[in-house]
Write an enzyme that holds these catalytic residues in place. Sequence first.
Site, PDB file in Angstrom:
ATOM      1  CE  LYS A  46      -0.844   0.106   5.056  1.00 29.86           C
ATOM      2  NZ  LYS A  46      -0.527   1.512   5.386  1.00 29.86           N
ATOM      3  NE  ARG A 142      -4.987   1.465  11.910  1.00 32.13           N
ATOM      4  CZ  ARG A 142      -4.050   1.205  11.001  1.00 32.13           C
ATOM      5  NH1 ARG A 142      -3.353   2.186  10.457  1.00 32.13           N
ATOM      6  NH2 ARG A 142      -3.777  -0.045  10.656  1.00 32.13           N
TER       7      ARG A 142
END
Length: 371
Positions: A46, A142
Amino acid sequence: MTIQTNCINKTQYPMVTVNLKKLYHNAKITVDNCKKSSIKIAGIIKGCNGIAEVGRTMLDAGCIQLGTSRIDQIIDLKNSGMTDTEFLLVRIPMISEAEEVAMYADLSLESEISVIKAINKACSKFKKRHGVILMADLGDLREGFWNKHELTKAAIYIENELENIDLKGVGTNLGCYGSIKPNTKKMEELSDIAQIVESKIGRKLEIISGGATSSYPLVLNGTMPCRINHLRIGEGILLSYDLKEIWGLDMNSMYQDVFTLKAEVIEVKEKPTHPVGEIFIDCFGRKPQYEDLGVRKRALVAMGKLDFALDDKIFPRTCGVRVIGSSSDHCIVDIEDCSENIAVGDILEFDLSYPSLMYLTGNRYVNIRTI
């Protein structure tokens, strides 16, 4: 009136080059180091926005999977011919993309049972199976189950009720939002969660995923608990910048110049270092402060925040060149102390960090070239 233009075969700047031999070297060392601790690696792409050649090189070096945060990148890679590759979606899927996840991703990190149910339903439609890794939030705040009892309940439900979903394991992420440092204690906490889940479902989990590049130092210093058998490594292979500059590790065996940013000089002039007139705000609504160092020689380079976003995350390779600021499409570098005679048309090279690599490779105006 129609204006016709001739196609000119020329090099386009700014450009990011990828040295695949150096990338292979970094990936192979990482895979081999982790193999000594019985840890397998998902190569995370990514950070370079899913460049296919990068993914293939990671696989050639021994990564067992490719991972990215965007399902569109997986779709593009599958359509490019990587049909036999196992793809891991490392961002919790949107429920609206459940069908794409079922069709194209082999595994995903999960923390919402409603999303997993939607993927299960889509798998039934497409006659597919999908593997999930349940994420535990160990303090970085998160993604992941905060309540470990809820994680265990989800694991039991998946194991017994969802006919198209395979519970592959548990995992965690540290350091990306809350800046929590991965350590042995956190990894042991994840191992304990895995053990509880295993006792409830009556079998061993295939994957206990201990995090990303930030967890890799535990492997290098020999403090990773033995139950951790999977890591998701991107930056540590792509750049190895953080491991050296932030963690203070000796990364002399790794290349930090796999990626090179090249950009063209469009102006060279001597100018004051402090703006002249009433200082208001810049084009991004900020009121910067400037140091008056007198008149100095500087160059304008044809790239800007639109390309790399952060001035302090690109590093000139030419000695004596220093980035002093940028606007959307212009980068200003001080060249007063540079021994080289930099002129208009020259190409300057820069090393990258993870943020600048991420922005540059995702920008359609930046030319990407593998070498």
